[in-house]
Design a protein around this motif. Structure first.
Motif, PDB file in Angstrom:
ATOM      1  N   ALA A  41       0.831  -1.203   0.000  1.00  0.00           N
ATOM      2  CA  ALA A  41       0.000   0.000   0.000  1.00  0.00           C
ATOM      3  C   ALA A  41       0.870   1.258   0.000  1.00  0.00           C
ATOM      4  O   ALA A  41       0.577   2.218  -0.716  1.00  0.00           O
ATOM      5  CB  ALA A  41      -0.921   0.001   1.214  1.00  0.00           C
ATOM      6  N   GLY A  42       1.938   1.237   0.770  1.00  0.00           N
ATOM      7  CA  GLY A  42       2.831   2.401   0.825  1.00  0.00           C
ATOM      8  C   GLY A  42       3.540   2.660  -0.484  1.00  0.00           C
ATOM      9  O   GLY A  42       3.637   3.800  -0.937  1.00  0.00           O
ATOM     10  N   VAL A  43       4.030   1.615  -1.121  1.00  0.00           N
ATOM     11  CA  VAL A  43       4.758   1.774  -2.382  1.00  0.00           C
ATOM     12  C   VAL A  43       3.816   2.274  -3.479  1.00  0.00           C
ATOM     13  O   VAL A  43       4.141   3.215  -4.205  1.00  0.00           O
ATOM     14  CB  VAL A  43       5.441   0.452  -2.790  1.00  0.00           C
ATOM     15  CG1 VAL A  43       5.941   0.509  -4.219  1.00  0.00           C
ATOM     16  CG2 VAL A  43       6.588   0.139  -1.853  1.00  0.00           C
ATOM     17  N   LEU A  44       2.641   1.655  -3.604  1.00  0.00           N
ATOM     18  CA  LEU A  44       1.711   2.103  -4.641  1.00  0.00           C
ATOM     19  C   LEU A  44       1.170   3.501  -4.347  1.00  0.00           C
ATOM     20  O   LEU A  44       0.969   4.295  -5.262  1.00  0.00           O
ATOM     21  CB  LEU A  44       0.571   1.101  -4.800  1.00  0.00           C
ATOM     22  CG  LEU A  44       0.978  -0.220  -5.449  1.00  0.00           C
ATOM     23  CD1 LEU A  44      -0.206  -1.172  -5.478  1.00  0.00           C
ATOM     24  CD2 LEU A  44       1.517  -0.017  -6.827  1.00  0.00           C
ATOM     25  N   GLY A  45       0.950   3.835  -3.086  1.00  0.00           N
ATOM     26  CA  GLY A  45       0.534   5.192  -2.732  1.00  0.00           C
ATOM     27  C   GLY A  45       1.622   6.213  -3.029  1.00  0.00           C
ATOM     28  O   GLY A  45       1.338   7.318  -3.494  1.00  0.00           O
ATOM     29  N   LEU A  46       2.873   5.836  -2.778  1.00  0.00           N
ATOM     30  CA  LEU A  46       3.995   6.726  -3.089  1.00  0.00           C
ATOM     31  C   LEU A  46       4.103   6.973  -4.586  1.00  0.00           C
ATOM     32  O   LEU A  46       4.292   8.115  -5.023  1.00  0.00           O
ATOM     33  CB  LEU A  46       5.298   6.116  -2.562  1.00  0.00           C
ATOM     34  CG  LEU A  46       6.572   6.892  -2.877  1.00  0.00           C
ATOM     35  CD1 LEU A  46       6.596   8.199  -2.102  1.00  0.00           C
ATOM     36  CD2 LEU A  46       7.781   6.057  -2.547  1.00  0.00           C
ATOM     37  N   VAL A  47       3.963   5.933  -5.371  1.00  0.00           N
ATOM     38  CA  VAL A  47       4.020   6.090  -6.828  1.00  0.00           C
ATOM     39  C   VAL A  47       2.891   6.991  -7.313  1.00  0.00           C
ATOM     40  O   VAL A  47       3.104   7.881  -8.146  1.00  0.00           O
ATOM     41  CB  VAL A  47       3.978   4.706  -7.523  1.00  0.00           C
ATOM     42  CG1 VAL A  47       3.778   4.846  -9.009  1.00  0.00           C
ATOM     43  CG2 VAL A  47       5.243   3.925  -7.231  1.00  0.00           C
ATOM     44  N   ALA A  48       1.686   6.791  -6.808  1.00  0.00           N
ATOM     45  CA  ALA A  48       0.551   7.636  -7.202  1.00  0.00           C
ATOM     46  C   ALA A  48       0.772   9.084  -6.760  1.00  0.00           C
ATOM     47  O   ALA A  48       0.478  10.013  -7.509  1.00  0.00           O
ATOM     48  CB  ALA A  48      -0.741   7.095  -6.615  1.00  0.00           C
TER      49      ALA A  48
END
Length: 62
Positions: A41-48
Motif C-alpha cells: 500500500a505504501g509503495v503504490l501510494g507513493l508512486v501515485a
C-alpha cells in the motif's frame, strides 16, 4: 473542454489526486503484490503521489 475560461479547477484536481492516491493504497493493500500489505500500500501510494506531484509540477499554465 472547459466552457468557462476563468473558472478555477484546482480544488477538483486536488480532490481527484487525493482520491487516486487513496485508491492506489487500497489496491496495494488488497492485491498485496510485495507480500506485505502495508509495504504494498505504501509503495503504490507513493508512486501515485509522485505521479500526481509531477503532473502538477510540469503542467502548463495556459
Amino acid at each position: 473542454m472547459n466552457d468557462r475560461p476563468n473558472k478555477d479547477m484546482s480544488g477538483t484536481i486536488r480532490l481527484a489526486g487525493a482520491a487516486s492516491i487513496l485508491l492506489a493504497c487500497a489496491i496495494g493493500w488488497w492485491l498485496d503484490p510485495l507480500g506485505e500489505p502495508m509495504l504494498s500500500a505504501g509503495v503504490l501510494g507513493l508512486v501515485a503521489g509522485l505521479s500526481f506531484a509531477l503532473r502538477g509540477l510540469f503542467k502548463s499554465k495556459s
